[in-house]
Design a protein around this motif. Structure first.
Motif, PDB file in Angstrom:
ATOM      1  N   ILE A 168       0.863  -1.181   0.000  1.00 24.40           N
ATOM      2  CA  ILE A 168       0.000   0.000   0.000  1.00 24.40           C
ATOM      3  C   ILE A 168       0.902   1.236   0.000  1.00 24.40           C
ATOM      4  CG2 ILE A 168      -1.776   1.258   1.290  1.00 24.40           C
ATOM      5  CD1 ILE A 168      -2.489  -1.589   2.490  1.00 24.40           C
ATOM      6  N   HIS A 169       0.701   2.084  -1.008  1.00 27.86           N
ATOM      7  CA  HIS A 169       1.540   3.281  -1.158  1.00 27.86           C
ATOM      8  C   HIS A 169       0.787   4.503  -0.645  1.00 27.86           C
ATOM      9  CE1 HIS A 169       3.348   0.307  -3.769  1.00 27.86           C
ATOM     10  NE2 HIS A 169       4.426   1.051  -3.897  1.00 27.86           N
ATOM     11  N   LEU A 170       1.454   5.301   0.162  1.00 26.87           N
ATOM     12  CA  LEU A 170       0.839   6.458   0.817  1.00 26.87           C
ATOM     13  C   LEU A 170       1.619   7.722   0.484  1.00 26.87           C
ATOM     14  CD1 LEU A 170       0.757   4.877   4.396  1.00 26.87           C
ATOM     15  CD2 LEU A 170      -1.112   4.851   2.730  1.00 26.87           C
ATOM     16  N   SER A 171       0.922   8.872   0.600  1.00 23.01           N
ATOM     17  CA  SER A 171       1.632  10.142   0.374  1.00 23.01           C
ATOM     18  C   SER A 171       2.140  10.710   1.696  1.00 23.01           C
ATOM     19  CB  SER A 171       0.692  11.154  -0.268  1.00 23.01           C
ATOM     20  OG  SER A 171      -0.425  11.361   0.575  1.00 23.01           O
ATOM     21  N   LEU A 225      -0.559  10.463  -5.593  1.00 21.83           N
ATOM     22  CA  LEU A 225      -1.132   9.957  -4.335  1.00 21.83           C
ATOM     23  C   LEU A 225      -1.899  11.048  -3.592  1.00 21.83           C
ATOM     24  CD1 LEU A 225       1.859   7.743  -3.150  1.00 21.83           C
ATOM     25  CD2 LEU A 225      -0.460   6.914  -3.557  1.00 21.83           C
ATOM     26  N   ASN A 226      -1.419  12.277  -3.733  1.00 19.58           N
ATOM     27  CA  ASN A 226      -2.145  13.395  -3.109  1.00 19.58           C
ATOM     28  C   ASN A 226      -3.532  13.563  -3.720  1.00 19.58           C
ATOM     29  OD1 ASN A 226      -0.655  14.514  -0.998  1.00 19.58           O
ATOM     30  ND2 ASN A 226       0.827  15.375  -2.451  1.00 19.58           N
ATOM     31  N   LEU A 227      -3.656  13.243  -5.013  1.00 22.39           N
ATOM     32  CA  LEU A 227      -4.949  13.382  -5.693  1.00 22.39           C
ATOM     33  C   LEU A 227      -5.862  12.183  -5.470  1.00 22.39           C
ATOM     34  CD1 LEU A 227      -3.658  14.724  -9.152  1.00 22.39           C
ATOM     35  CD2 LEU A 227      -4.793  16.049  -7.365  1.00 22.39           C
ATOM     36  N   THR A 228      -5.255  10.992  -5.330  1.00 16.42           N
ATOM     37  CA  THR A 228      -6.076   9.762  -5.325  1.00 16.42           C
ATOM     38  C   THR A 228      -6.275   9.149  -3.954  1.00 16.42           C
ATOM     39  OG1 THR A 228      -4.107   8.386  -5.634  1.00 16.42           O
ATOM     40  CG2 THR A 228      -5.294   9.063  -7.630  1.00 16.42           C
ATOM     41  N   GLY A 229      -5.383   9.424  -3.012  1.00 19.29           N
ATOM     42  CA  GLY A 229      -5.374   8.662  -1.763  1.00 19.29           C
ATOM     43  C   GLY A 229      -4.587   7.373  -1.979  1.00 19.29           C
ATOM     44  N   PRO A 230      -4.528   6.507  -0.970  1.00 20.19           N
ATOM     45  CA  PRO A 230      -3.671   5.322  -1.013  1.00 20.19           C
ATOM     46  C   PRO A 230      -3.892   4.430  -2.241  1.00 20.19           C
ATOM     47  CG  PRO A 230      -4.549   5.640   1.184  1.00 20.19           C
ATOM     48  CD  PRO A 230      -5.215   6.657   0.317  1.00 20.19           C
ATOM     49  N   LEU A 231      -2.785   3.983  -2.819  1.00 24.44           N
ATOM     50  CA  LEU A 231      -2.834   3.095  -3.981  1.00 24.44           C
ATOM     51  C   LEU A 231      -2.119   1.792  -3.656  1.00 24.44           C
ATOM     52  CD1 LEU A 231      -1.806   5.628  -6.810  1.00 24.44           C
ATOM     53  CD2 LEU A 231      -4.124   4.785  -6.316  1.00 24.44           C
ATOM     54  N   VAL A 232      -2.702   0.676  -4.023  1.00 19.76           N
ATOM     55  CA  VAL A 232      -1.955  -0.578  -3.912  1.00 19.76           C
ATOM     56  C   VAL A 232      -1.288  -0.823  -5.243  1.00 19.76           C
ATOM     57  CG1 VAL A 232      -3.377  -1.719  -2.184  1.00 19.76           C
ATOM     58  CG2 VAL A 232      -4.002  -1.934  -4.568  1.00 19.76           C
ATOM     59  N   MET A 233      -0.058  -1.288  -5.205  1.00 19.03           N
ATOM     60  CA  MET A 233       0.581  -1.630  -6.477  1.00 19.03           C
ATOM     61  C   MET A 233       1.717  -2.607  -6.330  1.00 19.03           C
ATOM     62  SD  MET A 233       2.477   1.855  -7.507  1.00 19.03           S
ATOM     63  CE  MET A 233       2.118   3.295  -6.570  1.00 19.03           C
ATOM     64  N   PRO A 234       1.652  -3.647  -7.152  1.00 22.83           N
ATOM     65  CA  PRO A 234       2.817  -4.492  -7.333  1.00 22.83           C
ATOM     66  C   PRO A 234       3.652  -3.924  -8.470  1.00 22.83           C
ATOM     67  CG  PRO A 234       0.992  -5.425  -8.527  1.00 22.83           C
ATOM     68  CD  PRO A 234       0.500  -4.124  -7.925  1.00 22.83           C
ATOM     69  N   SER A 235       4.795  -4.506  -8.721  1.00 18.58           N
ATOM     70  CA  SER A 235       5.600  -4.088  -9.856  1.00 18.58           C
ATOM     71  C   SER A 235       4.811  -4.344 -11.147  1.00 18.58           C
ATOM     72  CB  SER A 235       6.919  -4.851  -9.866  1.00 18.58           C
ATOM     73  OG  SER A 235       6.695  -6.242  -9.715  1.00 18.58           O
ATOM     74  N   ALA A 236       5.009  -3.469 -12.155  1.00 16.34           N
ATOM     75  CA  ALA A 236       4.189  -3.505 -13.369  1.00 16.34           C
ATOM     76  C   ALA A 236       4.780  -4.439 -14.416  1.00 16.34           C
ATOM     77  CB  ALA A 236       4.032  -2.085 -13.923  1.00 16.34           C
ATOM     78  N   ASN A 237       4.852  -5.722 -14.048  1.00 18.79           N
ATOM     79  CA  ASN A 237       5.360  -6.732 -14.977  1.00 18.79           C
ATOM     80  C   ASN A 237       4.452  -7.950 -14.888  1.00 18.79           C
ATOM     81  OD1 ASN A 237       6.894  -6.724 -12.220  1.00 18.79           O
ATOM     82  ND2 ASN A 237       6.795  -8.860 -12.876  1.00 18.79           N
ATOM     83  N   LEU A 238       4.487  -8.792 -15.921  1.00 19.18           N
ATOM     84  CA  LEU A 238       3.774 -10.064 -15.804  1.00 19.18           C
ATOM     85  C   LEU A 238       4.466 -10.862 -14.717  1.00 19.18           C
ATOM     86  CD1 LEU A 238       3.324 -10.857 -19.598  1.00 19.18           C
ATOM     87  CD2 LEU A 238       1.552 -10.131 -17.978  1.00 19.18           C
TER      88      LEU A 238
END
Ligand code: TXA
Ligand code: MG
Length: 307
Positions: free
Chosen positions: A55-58, A122-135
């Motif tokens: 979970i990515h936070l600002s 993140l300031n615009l969206t709020g918390p984002l979950v993200m894994p690395s952007a690869n298959l």
């Protein structure tokens, strides 16, 4: 498809998945508020459902809304390394975070990234979950082109250029009275000494503290042969370093200067991806370097890429 910051924020707020830059690698982002989009991430990547997301936070203050338990040295670690490539796995109140973001675990992984674009987003969206952007299983993406290679030209991407570190965040977990490294990454083991007063141990695989460590990772199609001794080779492809010399008949693909490990980290996944792009089936990899600092992370990535 390249997006502006506002377009990326709008899509995320409507529940779409968007590829976004961080200082480590590109991430496949979804809003923490949309369980369906989080599911979509697993689907897009072909990621096993028991492998939780970061979970990515600002902002540090957001963490308090998840009723986390702060282990010793939490403040010192966040002060020293956030924003930046450190992820902390923390016990949480399970009701505060969707179960699919944390794969049903009683903990969740958090980080505040430092790339200026992702912080603005993140300031615009709020918390984002993200894994690395690869298959799943492939080398991580460190440029928009890498994301396009895996997900196609139409995939929505916020273009932040090439990633500065090129290696994922280091993940720490507090267990049995000390912090442990459950995934090596862009912050070296030794870097924690000045904060913790000890070098956190690198957790072995006997007890799984980080589900991602179970899976095949970072691997190109090409067969990699790791070697400390390459001087006998003839007419082979070598993945090596620009400040070392190799047999003349060999074709050398350079990871950068071994005397500058940050440069090697930055290039690593690009080079692994380039092998497949050029249709190279086999490459020898020079692993004759000391296992310290960032080179320890780089050695681990190469070992796993070769498995
Ligand atoms: O640098 C990074 O960390 C990048 C960028 C996009 O932020 N993200 C990244 O995510 O590398 P991913 O999904 O490729 O790797 C996340 C790792 C996985 O190995 C996962 O098992 C572990 O974090 N993880 C996530 N939540 C966890 C938890 N609650 N307990 C233990 N490990 C966890
Ligand atoms: Mg990954």
């Amino acid at each position: 498809m390249r997006l502006s910051l506002n377009q990326a924020a709008d899509l995320l707020k409507q529940g779409y998945v968007v590829a976004v830059p961080t200082e480590t690698v590109y991430g496949l982002a979804a809003s923490l508020n949309y369980q369906k989009s989080i599911e979509k991430i697993y689907e897009l990547k072909g990621r096993p459902s028991n492998n939780p997301l970061i979970i990515h936070l600002s902002d540090l203050s957001i963490l308090d809304s998840y009723e986390i338990t702060k282990p010793p040295f939490f403040e010192q670690l966040t002060e020293a390394f956030w924003p930046g490539p450190l992820t902390l796995v923390l016990p949480i109140n399970e009701e505060s975070i969707p179960s699919n973001a944390r794969a049903g675990l009683p903990t969740a992984a958090f980080r505040i990234p430092s790339h200026p674009l992702i912080l603005e987003l993140l300031n615009l969206t709020g918390p984002l979950v993200m894994p690395s952007a690869n298959l799943s299983g492939k080398p991580s993406a460190t440029s928009p082109e890498h994301v396009e290679n895996d997900f196609g030209l139409e995939f929505p991407i916020l273009d932040g250029g090439a990633c500065r570190h090129g290696l994922e965040s280091t993940i720490l977990y507090y267990e049995e009275n000390s912090w442990k490294i459950v995934r090596q990454g862009a912050i070296s083991q030794e870097s924690f000494y000045h904060v913790l007063g000890y070098n956190p141990l690198i957790a072995g695989t006997s007890k799984i503290l980080c589900p991602g460590q179970l899976y095949r990772h970072y691997a190109p199609q090409a067969k990699l042969i790791l070697s400390h001794q390459l001087s006998h080779l003839k007419n082979e492809v070598i993945i090596g370093f620009s400040d070392k010399s190799y047999p003349e008949s060999c074709r050398v693909i350079s990871l950068g200067r071994i005397s500058h490990p940050e440069e090697v980290g930055e290039n690593l996944y690009s080079v692994l991806r380039e092998l497949d792009r050029r249709g190279i089936e086999k490459a020898w990899v020079d692993i004759d370097f000391p296992r310290e600092g960032l080179l320890l992370t780089i050695a681990e990535r190469l070992e796993r890429a070769a498995k």
